[in-house]
Design a protein around this motif. Structure first.
Motif, PDB file in Angstrom:
ATOM      1  N   VAL A 186       0.836  -1.200   0.000  1.00 11.50           N
ATOM      2  CA  VAL A 186       0.000   0.000   0.000  1.00 11.50           C
ATOM      3  C   VAL A 186       0.871   1.250   0.000  1.00 11.50           C
ATOM      4  O   VAL A 186       1.863   1.342   0.733  1.00 11.50           O
ATOM      5  CB  VAL A 186      -0.947   0.005   1.225  1.00 11.50           C
ATOM      6  N   THR A 187       0.498   2.216  -0.821  1.00 17.35           N
ATOM      7  CA  THR A 187       1.226   3.489  -0.899  1.00 17.35           C
ATOM      8  C   THR A 187       0.337   4.695  -0.619  1.00 17.35           C
ATOM      9  O   THR A 187       0.839   5.788  -0.412  1.00 17.35           O
ATOM     10  CB  THR A 187       1.842   3.665  -2.297  1.00 17.35           C
ATOM     11  N   HIS A 188      -0.994   4.481  -0.631  1.00 18.31           N
ATOM     12  CA  HIS A 188      -1.930   5.584  -0.473  1.00 18.31           C
ATOM     13  C   HIS A 188      -2.998   5.250   0.573  1.00 18.31           C
ATOM     14  O   HIS A 188      -3.210   4.080   0.915  1.00 18.31           O
ATOM     15  CB  HIS A 188      -2.624   5.911  -1.801  1.00 18.31           C
ATOM     16  N   VAL A 189      -3.651   6.280   1.040  1.00 16.67           N
ATOM     17  CA  VAL A 189      -4.738   6.119   2.003  1.00 16.67           C
ATOM     18  C   VAL A 189      -5.907   6.982   1.552  1.00 16.67           C
ATOM     19  O   VAL A 189      -5.718   8.044   0.945  1.00 16.67           O
ATOM     20  CB  VAL A 189      -4.285   6.519   3.431  1.00 16.67           C
ATOM     21  N   THR A 190      -7.108   6.524   1.804  1.00 20.23           N
ATOM     22  CA  THR A 190      -8.291   7.317   1.466  1.00 20.23           C
ATOM     23  C   THR A 190      -9.365   7.153   2.526  1.00 20.23           C
ATOM     24  O   THR A 190      -9.480   6.088   3.153  1.00 20.23           O
ATOM     25  CB  THR A 190      -8.874   6.920   0.095  1.00 20.23           C
ATOM     26  N   HIS A 191     -10.132   8.200   2.736  1.00 19.45           N
ATOM     27  CA  HIS A 191     -11.353   8.118   3.526  1.00 19.45           C
ATOM     28  C   HIS A 191     -12.485   7.730   2.577  1.00 19.45           C
ATOM     29  O   HIS A 191     -12.799   8.465   1.640  1.00 19.45           O
ATOM     30  CB  HIS A 191     -11.641   9.437   4.232  1.00 19.45           C
ATOM     31  N   TRP A 192     -13.059   6.575   2.813  1.00 15.65           N
ATOM     32  CA  TRP A 192     -14.070   5.970   1.944  1.00 15.65           C
ATOM     33  C   TRP A 192     -15.441   6.287   2.530  1.00 15.65           C
ATOM     34  O   TRP A 192     -15.766   5.864   3.631  1.00 15.65           O
ATOM     35  CB  TRP A 192     -13.798   4.467   1.905  1.00 15.65           C
ATOM     36  N   PHE A 193     -16.245   7.072   1.800  1.00 16.16           N
ATOM     37  CA  PHE A 193     -17.514   7.507   2.375  1.00 16.16           C
ATOM     38  C   PHE A 193     -18.648   7.373   1.367  1.00 16.16           C
ATOM     39  O   PHE A 193     -18.425   7.034   0.196  1.00 16.16           O
ATOM     40  CB  PHE A 193     -17.413   8.937   2.923  1.00 16.16           C
ATOM     41  N   GLN A 194     -19.864   7.629   1.829  1.00 17.34           N
ATOM     42  CA  GLN A 194     -21.070   7.352   1.050  1.00 17.34           C
ATOM     43  C   GLN A 194     -21.934   8.609   0.940  1.00 17.34           C
ATOM     44  O   GLN A 194     -22.885   8.784   1.695  1.00 17.34           O
ATOM     45  CB  GLN A 194     -21.857   6.217   1.711  1.00 17.34           C
TER      46      GLN A 194
ATOM     47  N   ASP B 253      -6.366  -2.548  -4.049  1.00 16.45           N
ATOM     48  CA  ASP B 253      -5.200  -2.253  -4.887  1.00 16.45           C
ATOM     49  C   ASP B 253      -4.057  -1.732  -4.006  1.00 16.45           C
ATOM     50  O   ASP B 253      -3.603  -2.436  -3.120  1.00 16.45           O
ATOM     51  CB  ASP B 253      -5.572  -1.263  -5.992  1.00 16.45           C
ATOM     52  N   ASP B 254      -3.618  -0.470  -4.226  1.00 16.26           N
ATOM     53  CA  ASP B 254      -2.503   0.058  -3.440  1.00 16.26           C
ATOM     54  C   ASP B 254      -2.967   1.067  -2.397  1.00 16.26           C
ATOM     55  O   ASP B 254      -2.191   1.895  -1.931  1.00 16.26           O
ATOM     56  CB  ASP B 254      -1.470   0.726  -4.372  1.00 16.26           C
ATOM     57  N   THR B 255      -4.251   0.985  -2.013  1.00 14.21           N
ATOM     58  CA  THR B 255      -4.832   2.029  -1.161  1.00 14.21           C
ATOM     59  C   THR B 255      -5.452   1.454   0.107  1.00 14.21           C
ATOM     60  O   THR B 255      -6.192   0.466   0.052  1.00 14.21           O
ATOM     61  CB  THR B 255      -5.899   2.820  -1.946  1.00 14.21           C
TER      62      THR B 255
ATOM     63  N   ALA C 224      -4.489  11.799  10.379  1.00 15.82           N
ATOM     64  CA  ALA C 224      -4.852  11.384   9.024  1.00 15.82           C
ATOM     65  C   ALA C 224      -5.845  10.231   9.045  1.00 15.82           C
ATOM     66  O   ALA C 224      -6.689  10.105   8.149  1.00 15.82           O
ATOM     67  CB  ALA C 224      -3.599  10.990   8.247  1.00 15.82           C
ATOM     68  N   LEU C 225      -5.746   9.383  10.052  1.00 13.61           N
ATOM     69  CA  LEU C 225      -6.689   8.273  10.207  1.00 13.61           C
ATOM     70  C   LEU C 225      -8.076   8.789  10.575  1.00 13.61           C
ATOM     71  O   LEU C 225      -9.087   8.358  10.017  1.00 13.61           O
ATOM     72  CB  LEU C 225      -6.186   7.305  11.281  1.00 13.61           C
TER      73      LEU C 225
ATOM     74  N   SER D 209      -1.045   9.976  -0.710  1.00 13.61           N
ATOM     75  CA  SER D 209       0.061   9.046  -0.497  1.00 13.61           C
ATOM     76  C   SER D 209       0.575   9.162   0.934  1.00 13.61           C
ATOM     77  O   SER D 209       0.307  10.141   1.639  1.00 13.61           O
ATOM     78  CB  SER D 209       1.201   9.333  -1.480  1.00 13.61           C
ATOM     79  N   PHE D 210       1.322   8.154   1.360  1.00 12.31           N
ATOM     80  CA  PHE D 210       1.963   8.180   2.681  1.00 12.31           C
ATOM     81  C   PHE D 210       3.165   9.137   2.704  1.00 12.31           C
ATOM     82  O   PHE D 210       3.711   9.410   3.766  1.00 12.31           O
ATOM     83  CB  PHE D 210       2.467   6.779   3.056  1.00 12.31           C
ATOM     84  N   MET D 211       3.582   9.628   1.549  1.00 11.43           N
ATOM     85  CA  MET D 211       4.845  10.339   1.451  1.00 11.43           C
ATOM     86  C   MET D 211       4.801  11.731   2.101  1.00 11.43           C
ATOM     87  O   MET D 211       3.871  12.510   1.885  1.00 11.43           O
ATOM     88  CB  MET D 211       5.265  10.489  -0.009  1.00 11.43           C
ATOM     89  N   GLU D 212       5.839  12.020   2.922  1.00 14.27           N
ATOM     90  CA  GLU D 212       6.019  13.331   3.545  1.00 14.27           C
ATOM     91  C   GLU D 212       7.519  13.645   3.534  1.00 14.27           C
ATOM     92  O   GLU D 212       8.370  12.755   3.478  1.00 14.27           O
ATOM     93  CB  GLU D 212       5.512  13.328   4.998  1.00 14.27           C
TER      94      GLU D 212
END
Length: 746
Positions: free
Chosen positions: A102-110, A178-180, A140-141, A122-125
């Motif tokens: 995993v390289t990315h994060v997303t808030h999954w909403f409806q 996938d990568d998220t 971020a979580l 992305s996780f990158m900083e």
């Protein structure tokens, strides 16, 4: 004529000669496709179930003891999660996620679009040393800030007021796609109003727990929590991807706006539960594998009634999680289908004249002690508890039958309700003979009479080699929108493309309100010195008397007599979707939702604005496509065939100047028939376009939706002459794949 199918795979401009062969070529290409090889995991499903879900096993492995305990306490008991704990959870999740690439994060909403939404980061900083590092913390979580102005809000958010928030829902496990890393969240506005389906659903689930818990404790003091359970059955159609690409109406609306019925469709009932086509089986296996990895307990797969129609269903689960899983599996189905050369159709009525697709919501209540509250008990006490909840649920459905219907209403579901297998647009409840007899008997016997309910009984089928089968205490009624099926109610009217949360929020809210009123009435009876069982029955009897001949209906919901009878009973018989939505803002509905803390009156009004707006836009899109296909596709094809016939008649006249009329009687009849049908189409399309222009100028969303409701009816009038032309025009010249080609997978 070029550019008919701009999205067709490997599309190149076509001349008139090529155009006449296009549909045939498309069909042949689709039929030549073969199934994608399924890559089955080396272990059994139980070995990889939940592999991509941060479930309790993962929590235990990747979190320290203190963080694990705090997170579990939050999930199970609703305790607040502080920032330090959130940081610890995020750290563990990051390690687990990166092990899976995993390289990315997303808030999954409806949001209120009926679908899901996500923004990937992305996780990158920066690491402060000129390089980069992967970072993911509790902030971020727990929270993100998507643009709230671009989602439907019903006026709560203006275009220039963009701020909105997504907030982590710890009760629904984080998962990987996938990568998220996908984090299920609620979605609220800057001013605190809910802009999604999950927020009110969670409030409704809390309300039904708070209302049911005191009643459960009358029977068992050990009960600490009441759960709402949901088991959805997802119906869907599959069509070949190439045929789909050759149908602009399917691509842009999800349904065929024209098309003559196939000579063979579902009349032989040979598709239902039949052998699953090999290509479809390969698709189903991949769906199951993907679902198991995501922790979705898919249990059932089978052919449905209509050609190319299928169903999958999981084991039931807690409503919030089950609803998330349904939203997730719909996304997965769409992506997996493409790998197999299919497109999934989740529209409630993609094809005229055959069954549409629903999403039957099997709903029940249960306790943390393992008791299913809608299953008859093992003794008189258990049966009394069962009857208590059973009767109160029916009372809730009767009182709020209009808003329950509104909760499943949409522009797409309107085509399905009352058609073929779908229930009518009248919310009534099927009980079955056993429970109907029980309720009638309870009205006749003294209140302290122990309740007996017949369970499953063995019966022989009369053959020595066939074992005894067990018959349930209720039959099934396919025409009932809310049917009791032995240990649950099946809310059959929910549409296949819908978010289950809409119906589940309303149902749980209605039941919670009724249970609160019931408990208050029982307390008065207890205060008068009555024994518990007598107090409960004395409270139940007036309720039973008020519902047994009103909302309870075991007959044929398709009969022409039922709407008349239902209206006499006081049930809502409205069939206009825009009118149905008004039920959300009646005084009764507003009082129910506001006192339970599920919606504010402002939120209810805003949601109605959204529903009316979406209704109008969906019909508007259908109207535009119908008009354009009629004028740009159908009429040119009909004229081309007519010209061909005229050339033939002209040649015949040259050869047989005195006899050509007799010899060309068939051709001349077809030519005249085509002219009449083309004229009819053009007249009706022009009238529809003018009506649309008038509707578009209406600013009030309700009034615009009412206007578009009339336009929706006019689309059926337009398709009639088009479907007749399909039977007249040369098959090779017809520009669209036909039902007989769309509906049968090879």
């Amino acid at each position: 004529m070029t550019g008919l199918f701009p999205f067709f795979k490997n599309f190149v401009p076509l001349n008139d000669k090529e155009m006449s062969k296009l549909r045939f070529d498309v069909v042949q290409e689709a039929f030549r496709k073969r199934a994608v090889t399924v890559e089955t995991p080396s272990t059994s499903p139980s070995g990889y179930f939940g592999e991509l879900v941060f479930n309790r096993d993962k929590m235990h492995k990747y979190l320290d003891a203190k963080t694990f305990k705090a997170l579990v306490n939050c999930i199970d008991n609703g305790e607040h999660l502080d920032r330090e704990t959130a940081n610890g959870v995020a750290a563990g999740m990051k390690v687990w996620a990166m092990e899976h690439g995993v390289t990315h994060v997303t808030h999954w909403f409806q949001p209120l679009t009926e679908g899901t939404a996500e923004k990937h980061d992305s996780f990158m900083e920066y690491d402060g040393k000129g390089g980069m590092i992967e970072e993911f913390d509790g902030k971020a979580l727990a929270q993100q800030e998507p643009d709230a102005s671009s989602f439907p809000s019903g006026g709560i958010r203006a275009t220039f007021e963009a701020r909105g928030y997504t907030a982590w829902d710890p009760t629904s496990p984080v998962f990987i796609q996938d990568d998220t890393l996908c984090i299920p969240t609620v979605f609220i506005s800057y001013t605190g109003e809910a802009l999604d389906y999950k927020t009110p659903l969670k409030k409704a689930l809390k309300a039904v727990n708070d209302a049911a818990l005191p009643i459960c404790r009358l029977f068992d003091s050990k009960v600490k929590k009441v759960y709402s359970y949901l088991g959805w059955e997802q119906e869907y159609f599959l069509v070949d991807e190439d045929l789909y690409a050759a149908r602009p109406d399917l691509m842009q609306t999800g349904r065929t706006l024209m098309g003559h019925a196939s000579s063979k469709n579902q009349q032989l009932d040979d598709h239902y539960f039949g052998a699953i086509p090999s290509r479809v089986m390969a698709f189903m296996r991949d769906i199951e594998i993907a679902g198991y990895k995501l922790g979705i307990p898919i249990k059932t797969r089978h052919n449905e009634v209509a050609p190319n129609q299928f169903e999958l269903a999981p084991i039931f689960g807690e409503t919030n999680l089950a609803n998330d899983q349904n939203q997730l599996i719909m996304n997965v189905m769409n992506s997996v289908a493409r790998k197999h050369g299919f497109v999934v159709l989740l529209h409630e009525k993609p094809f005229d004249g055959i069954n549409g697709s629903g999403k039957h919501n099997n709903w029940s209540l249960g306790t943390d002690t393992g008791t299913l509250l809608l299953a008859p008990g093992k003794d008189a006490k258990g049966n009394l508890q069962f009857v208590t909840f059973f009767v109160n649920i029916l009372a809730a459905v009767q009182k709020h039958n209009a808003v329950l219907k509104a909760s499943i209403a949409s522009a797409t579901n309107a085509h399905r309700l009352g058609a073929n297998e779908a229930p009518p647009a009248i919310v009534s409840a099927f009980l079955g003979k056993t429970m109907t007899d029980v309720l009638h008997k309870l009205l006749e016997v003294p209140s302290d009479t122990p309740i007996e309910i017949a369970g499953k009984k063995g019966t022989s089928v009369g053959l020595v080699e066939i074992p005894e089968i067990f018959v349930d205490n209720t039959d099934r009624n396919r025409t009932s929108p809310f049917a009791f099926t032995g240990n649950r109610f099946e809310f059959r009217a929910v549409g296949s493309s819908a978010n289950c949360a809409g119906a589940m929020t309303t149902l749980n809210a209605a039941v919670a309100e009724q249970l609160i009123e019931f408990k208050a009435a029982v307390d008065k009876e207890l205060a008068a010195g009555k024994k518990l069982n007598v107090a409960i029955m004395d409270t139940l009897k007036p309720i039973i008397a008020s519902i047994i001949d009103v909302v309870c209906f075991d007959g044929n919901g398709y009969s022409s007599e039922w709407p008349i009878e239902a209206k006499k009973r006081g049930l809502d018989v409205e069939i206009s979707v825009p009118e149905m939505f008004k039920s959300f803002t009646t005084p009764e509905s507003v009082a129910m939702f506001t006192k339970l803390g599920i919606y504010s009156e402002k939120e209810l009004e805003a949601r109605n604005e959204v529903k009316w707006e979406i209704y109008s836009k969906k019909v508007q899109i259908e109207a535009r496509i119908t008009g354009r296909m009629a004028i740009n596709h159908i009429i040119p094809a009909a004229l081309a065939y007519q010209t061909k016939l005229l050339e033939n008649v002209k040649l015949m006249k040259e050869i047989y100047p005195d006899e050509y009329k007799a010899k060309c009687e068939v051709e001349l009849g077809i030519i005249s028939r085509i002219s009449d049908l083309i004229s009819d189409i053009r007249t009706k399309v022009d009238a529809m376009i003018e009506a649309r222009k008038v509707a578009n100028k209406i600013e009030n969303e309700y009034e615009k939706a009412v206007a578009y409701h009339e336009i929706a009816d006019s689309l059926f009038a337009i398709r009639k002459p088009i479907d007749k032309l399909e039977e007249v025009v040369d098959n090779d010249m017809w520009p669209l794949p036909k039902y007989r080609e769309l509906l049968f997978i090879n």
